[in-house]
Design an enzyme around this catalytic site. Structure first.
Site, PDB file in Angstrom:
ATOM      1  N   ASN A  65       1.069 -17.669  -9.001  1.00 12.56           N
ATOM      2  CA  ASN A  65       0.191 -16.503  -8.918  1.00 12.56           C
ATOM      3  C   ASN A  65      -1.177 -17.001  -8.466  1.00 12.56           C
ATOM      4  OD1 ASN A  65      -1.515 -14.246  -9.512  1.00 12.56           O
ATOM      5  ND2 ASN A  65       0.130 -13.475 -10.810  1.00 12.56           N
ATOM      6  N   ASN A  92      -1.501 -15.658   2.606  1.00  8.79           N
ATOM      7  CA  ASN A  92      -0.923 -14.360   2.943  1.00  8.79           C
ATOM      8  C   ASN A  92      -0.885 -13.397   1.752  1.00  8.79           C
ATOM      9  OD1 ASN A  92       1.073 -12.435   4.415  1.00  8.79           O
ATOM     10  ND2 ASN A  92       2.168 -13.065   2.555  1.00  8.79           N
ATOM     11  N   TYR A 157     -10.020  -3.123  -1.264  1.00 10.95           N
ATOM     12  CA  TYR A 157      -9.151  -3.923  -0.381  1.00 10.95           C
ATOM     13  C   TYR A 157      -9.893  -4.351   0.891  1.00 10.95           C
ATOM     14  CZ  TYR A 157      -5.093  -4.819   2.681  1.00 10.95           C
ATOM     15  OH  TYR A 157      -4.176  -5.376   3.548  1.00 10.95           O
ATOM     16  N   LYS A 161     -10.911  -8.030   2.660  1.00  9.06           N
ATOM     17  CA  LYS A 161     -10.393  -8.417   3.976  1.00  9.06           C
ATOM     18  C   LYS A 161     -11.524  -8.737   4.945  1.00  9.06           C
ATOM     19  CE  LYS A 161      -6.091  -8.292   2.876  1.00  9.06           C
ATOM     20  NZ  LYS A 161      -5.361  -9.571   2.800  1.00  9.06           N
ATOM     21  N   ILE A 190       1.777  -2.576   9.508  1.00 14.19           N
ATOM     22  CA  ILE A 190       3.015  -3.339   9.668  1.00 14.19           C
ATOM     23  C   ILE A 190       4.052  -2.801   8.688  1.00 14.19           C
ATOM     24  CG2 ILE A 190       4.018  -5.672   9.647  1.00 14.19           C
ATOM     25  CD1 ILE A 190       1.701  -5.253  11.717  1.00 14.19           C
TER      26      ILE A 190
HETATM   27  P1  NAP Z   1       3.980  -7.055   0.524  1.00 16.46           P
HETATM   28  O1  NAP Z   1       5.224  -6.733   1.263  1.00 16.46           O
HETATM   29  O2  NAP Z   1       3.475  -6.123  -0.507  1.00 16.46           O
HETATM   30  O3  NAP Z   1       4.116  -8.536  -0.087  1.00 16.46           O
HETATM   31  C1  NAP Z   1       3.050  -9.071  -0.807  1.00 16.46           C
HETATM   32  C2  NAP Z   1       3.330 -10.520  -1.096  1.00 16.46           C
HETATM   33  O4  NAP Z   1       2.197 -11.056  -1.828  1.00 16.46           O
HETATM   34  C3  NAP Z   1       4.545 -10.725  -1.968  1.00 16.46           C
HETATM   35  O5  NAP Z   1       5.194 -11.917  -1.586  1.00 16.46           O
HETATM   36  C4  NAP Z   1       3.956 -10.849  -3.354  1.00 16.46           C
HETATM   37  O6  NAP Z   1       4.760 -11.618  -4.242  1.00 16.46           O
HETATM   38  C5  NAP Z   1       2.679 -11.606  -3.049  1.00 16.46           C
HETATM   39  N1  NAP Z   1       1.684 -11.440  -4.103  1.00 16.46           N
HETATM   40  C6  NAP Z   1       1.173 -10.299  -4.605  1.00 16.46           C
HETATM   41  N2  NAP Z   1       0.293 -10.551  -5.586  1.00 16.46           N
HETATM   42  C7  NAP Z   1       0.248 -11.897  -5.718  1.00 16.46           C
HETATM   43  C8  NAP Z   1      -0.454 -12.781  -6.559  1.00 16.46           C
HETATM   44  N3  NAP Z   1      -1.318 -12.343  -7.495  1.00 16.46           N
HETATM   45  N4  NAP Z   1      -0.250 -14.119  -6.426  1.00 16.46           N
HETATM   46  C9  NAP Z   1       0.610 -14.585  -5.497  1.00 16.46           C
HETATM   47  N5  NAP Z   1       1.319 -13.800  -4.674  1.00 16.46           N
HETATM   48  C10 NAP Z   1       1.140 -12.462  -4.779  1.00 16.46           C
HETATM   49  O7  NAP Z   1       2.742  -7.218   1.538  1.00 16.46           O
HETATM   50  P2  NAP Z   1       2.685  -7.418   3.114  1.00 16.46           P
HETATM   51  O8  NAP Z   1       2.567  -6.094   3.736  1.00 16.46           O
HETATM   52  O9  NAP Z   1       3.718  -8.359   3.573  1.00 16.46           O
HETATM   53  O10 NAP Z   1       1.225  -8.081   3.229  1.00 16.46           O
HETATM   54  C11 NAP Z   1       1.033  -9.469   3.345  1.00 16.46           C
HETATM   55  C12 NAP Z   1      -0.434  -9.692   3.699  1.00 16.46           C
HETATM   56  O11 NAP Z   1      -0.762  -8.978   4.888  1.00 16.46           O
HETATM   57  C13 NAP Z   1      -1.399  -9.190   2.620  1.00 16.46           C
HETATM   58  O12 NAP Z   1      -2.510 -10.053   2.519  1.00 16.46           O
HETATM   59  C14 NAP Z   1      -1.839  -7.844   3.176  1.00 16.46           C
HETATM   60  O13 NAP Z   1      -3.096  -7.462   2.677  1.00 16.46           O
HETATM   61  C15 NAP Z   1      -1.867  -8.140   4.658  1.00 16.46           C
HETATM   62  N6  NAP Z   1      -1.776  -6.969   5.501  1.00 16.46           N
HETATM   63  C16 NAP Z   1      -0.672  -6.174   5.476  1.00 16.46           C
HETATM   64  C17 NAP Z   1      -0.622  -5.066   6.329  1.00 16.46           C
HETATM   65  C18 NAP Z   1       0.557  -4.155   6.380  1.00 16.46           C
HETATM   66  O14 NAP Z   1       0.455  -3.128   7.088  1.00 16.46           O
HETATM   67  N7  NAP Z   1       1.636  -4.426   5.712  1.00 16.46           N
HETATM   68  C19 NAP Z   1      -1.711  -4.767   7.161  1.00 16.46           C
HETATM   69  C20 NAP Z   1      -2.813  -5.604   7.143  1.00 16.46           C
HETATM   70  C21 NAP Z   1      -2.826  -6.699   6.325  1.00 16.46           C
HETATM   71  P3  NAP Z   1       5.868 -10.893  -5.206  1.00 16.46           P
HETATM   72  O15 NAP Z   1       7.012 -10.534  -4.323  1.00 16.46           O
HETATM   73  O16 NAP Z   1       6.188 -11.935  -6.209  1.00 16.46           O
HETATM   74  O17 NAP Z   1       5.195  -9.690  -5.787  1.00 16.46           O
END
Ligand code: NAP
Length: 250
Positions: A65, A92, A157, A161, A190
């Site tokens: 974590n 990430n 958030y 960022k 995404i």
């Molecule tokens: P996601 O599907 O919600 O996955 C989040 C990941 O982060 C999971 O592997 C989760 O682990 C892990 N995580 C959450 N809290 C954590 C903590 N306290 N310590 C360690 N790991 C933690 O998110 P995603 O959409 O793939 O996003 C990944 C990154 O891209 C993030 O930084 C997000 O802000 C950024 N982003 C996403 C989008 C989008 O549209 N999806 C757009 C812009 C930026 P668990 O599975 O164990 O919970």
């Protein structure tokens, strides 16, 4: 001019259990790197190990974590012993706790700051010493288009960022001379669990703002990350690579 591909490295990918992090872990592994991917649970870590094995990638899943310095230190030490110190770090892991400012609770604010900003600080600090010593490293942090243009309901958030962009620029100036590059990938919308809640009318509305007319795939973010880790990006540092389908053009 020809550029050779990167030699094999040790990559640490936070939040590799799902979505963008999972795609990044697979892309780095398929490029020949050893990959350690993290999840917040043992079950998630086991799934990552299995995923890597099935893909024929050297590495493993680890529970970590990013809000816990103790867990970060434990994982760093274990990875160093087993594979060597990570010289590619992908920050990430991230969370959202959306609310309008009028209703924002301290818990929502603090959780997002502690994960998305303090987490990047903690993990990066743990990893840079060996990169600097070895005079090679790649640090890539996943920001968001929201950190550039804002988003209602996401003041917490988007603040994190935007902050990681300034953090990365400052760090790039500190350790560039030691052969470590520090960059940002800023995704747009995404298709992951994080955006699964964006439904119907909202999805259509947002898609109309995107030049390419659709949400992106995790693999399309992973491709940008892979480029920044490679020798092809050896002279790029302190940069933000926008991967948003033309939602925002910097
Ligand atoms: P996601 O599907 O919600 O996955 C989040 C990941 O982060 C999971 O592997 C989760 O682990 C892990 N995580 C959450 N809290 C954590 C903590 N306290 N310590 C360690 N790991 C933690 O998110 P995603 O959409 O793939 O996003 C990944 C990154 O891209 C993030 O930084 C997000 O802000 C950024 N982003 C996403 C989008 C989008 O549209 N999806 C757009 C812009 C930026 P668990 O599975 O164990 O919970």
């Amino acid at each position: 001019m020809t550029l050779t591909e990167s030699k094999q490295h040790i990559a640490l990918v936070t939040g590799a259990s799902r979505g963008i992090g999972r795609a990044i872990a697979l892309a780095l592994g398929k490029a020949g790197h050893t990959v350690v991917g993290t999840a917040t649970t043992e079950k998630g870590a086991e799934n990552i190990t299995q995923m890597l094995q099935e893909a024929g990638i050297q590495g493993e899943g680890r529970m970590m974590n990013v809000t816990s310095q103790a867990e970060i230190d434990t994982v760093f030490d274990a990875v160093q012993t087993q594979f060597g110190a990570p010289d590619i770090l992908i920050n990430n892991a991230g969370v959202t706790r959306d609310n309008i400012m009028l209703r924002m609770k301290d818990e929502e604010w603090d959780t997002v700051i502690d994960t998305n900003l303090n987490g990047v600080y903690r993990v990066t600090r743990a990893c840079i010493k060996s990169m600097v010593k070895n005079r090679w490293g790649r640090i890539i942090t996943i920001s968001s288009v929201g950190g550039l243009i804002g988003n209602p309901g996401q003041a917490n958030y988007t603040a994190t960022k935007a902050a990681v962009i300034a953090f990365s620029k400052s760090l790039a100036r500190e350790i560039g001379i030691r052969g470590v590059t520090v960059n940002i990938v800023a995704p747009g919308f995404i298709e992951t669990d994080m955006t699964a809640a964006v439904s119907g009318d909202h999805r259509d509305y947002f898609s109309k703002q995107i030049a390419l007319g659709r949400f992106g795939k995790p693999e399309e973010i992973a491709a940008a990350v892979l480029f920044l880790t490679s020798d092809h990006a050896a002279y790029i540092t302190g940069e933000t690579l926008h991967v948003n389908g033309g939602l925002y053009m910097a």
